[in-house]
Design an enzyme around this catalytic site. Structure first.
Site, mmCIF file in Angstrom:
data_model
loop_
_atom_site.group_PDB
_atom_site.id
_atom_site.type_symbol
_atom_site.label_atom_id
_atom_site.label_comp_id
_atom_site.label_asym_id
_atom_site.label_seq_id
_atom_site.Cartn_x
_atom_site.Cartn_y
_atom_site.Cartn_z
ATOM 1 C CE1 TYR A 289 -2.857 -0.012 10.267
ATOM 2 C CE2 TYR A 289 -1.531 -1.975 10.506
ATOM 3 C CZ TYR A 289 -2.151 -1.042 9.703
ATOM 4 O OH TYR A 289 -2.062 -1.145 8.341
ATOM 5 C CE LYS B 65 1.421 0.024 9.957
ATOM 6 N NZ LYS B 65 0.971 -0.428 8.643
ATOM 7 C CD GLU C 169 0.569 3.599 0.617
ATOM 8 O OE1 GLU C 169 1.600 3.196 1.186
ATOM 9 O OE2 GLU C 169 -0.319 4.261 1.201
ATOM 10 C CG LEU D 37 2.390 3.815 6.264
ATOM 11 C CD1 LEU D 37 1.716 4.665 7.328
ATOM 12 C CD2 LEU D 37 2.201 2.346 6.578
#
Ligand code: PDD
Length: 284
Positions: free
Chosen positions: A33, A147, A180, A205
């Site tokens: 996505y 992702k 992250e 990411l």
């Protein structure tokens, strides 16, 4: 006005039953996505998002369901049909519909879904005063650079953070280094005024906002160091902040219940937020 979704060639009310039961996105989370921000009707940093989309698809051997130009037309048309100028545009591509079997199906067309929501940027008070995060072990898989729609570990972490009264959770690896956030990238500013963030790799990411913000930081003469930092370093940092398409540049003023420095956003975070806001109203 009812929200409109694009689903495999049709524009439908968002509540329409449109996805087949045997869609592999539904049964295997076998898809990817993107979330693109629309500001004043313009899709920000669209090329960077589409480049990342193609990288994610390639990593999973899922073909693009249409040309890039056609995809852009669908994104713009869905935005227009929802009558919104400032919005988050969500697009999902998965491997398509086939009888449930782990192996890749043959000759299956990938599914494409696009939805649009009113933009949910941080509140002015959050940008001005910063937000709190907690830290938790990173329980995700080893390809966080893709992702993927498979977000279970992110969902569980975010929920735990919310139950602790925090906007975001910073995840840490086996060495105690922050990877992250559950849906954002993480940064600190050290005692020497250097901006520190984890380098690109399979553990994070590569955020589109991250790329833009690091460019803006370098252009502003801020030294950028891409290296892992520990949770302990974050507790002692001069500043901390997070970035994402929907969170912009959001100061983090408490980590695990302890204030970061004096508990107010620092000058580097504020400058980068200002520069990023200028970027999104002007850049293609
Ligand atoms: N989240 N890291 C993770 C795990 C993310 O889910 C995101 C984005 C980012 C930041 O990427 P970008 O700057 O390209 O938005 C980093 C999106 C917005 C989401 O899941 O809603």
């Amino acid at each position: 006005m009812s929200r409109i979704a694009y689903v495999n060639g049709r524009y439908l009310p968002i509540s329409a039953p449109a996805v087949p039961v045997e869609d592999r996105g539904l049964q295997f989370a076998d898809g990817v996505y993107e979330v693109v921000k629309a500001v004043d009707g313009r899709l920000c940093d669209l090329d960077r998002h589409l480049d990342r989309l193609e990288r994610s698809l390639n990593a999973l051997a899922i073909p693009m369901p249409m040309t890039r130009a056609a995809l852009v037309r669908v994104l713009c048309q869905t935005l227009r049909r929802n009558g919104l100028k400032n919005a988050g545009v969500y697009l999902q591509i998965d491997r398509g519909v086939a009888p449930r079997n782990h192996l890749f199906p043959k000759n299956t067309r990938p599914s494409l879904i696009v939805t649009v929501r009113r933009a949910s940027f941080p509140k002015a008070v959050e940008l001005a005063q910063g937000v709190g995060v907690i830290t938790l072990p990173d329980q995700r898989w080893k390809r966080c650079d893709i992702k993927s729609v498979s977000l279970l570990a992110n969902v569980l972490a975010k929920q735990q953070g919310a139950e602790a009264g925090c906007r975001e959770v910073w995840l840490y690896d086996a060495e105690g280094c922050v990877t992250e956030g559950s849906s954002s990238n993480a940064y600190i500013v050290d005692q020497a005024g250097r901006l520190v963030t984890r380098p690109l790799g399979p553990e994070i990411l590569g955020g589109v906002t991250r790329t833009v913000v690091l460019e803006l930081a370098r252009a502003a003469g801020i030294e950028v160091v891409e290296r892992p930092f520990t949770v302990a370093e974050a507790h002692e940092a001069c500043e901390a902040f997070l970035t994402s398409t929907s969170s912009l540049v959001l100061p983090v003023t408490a980590i695990d219940g302890r204030p970061v420095a004096n508990g107010m956003p620092g000058s580097v975070s504020r400058e980068l937020l200002q520069r990023y806001c200028a970027h999104i109203v002007s850049a293609k």
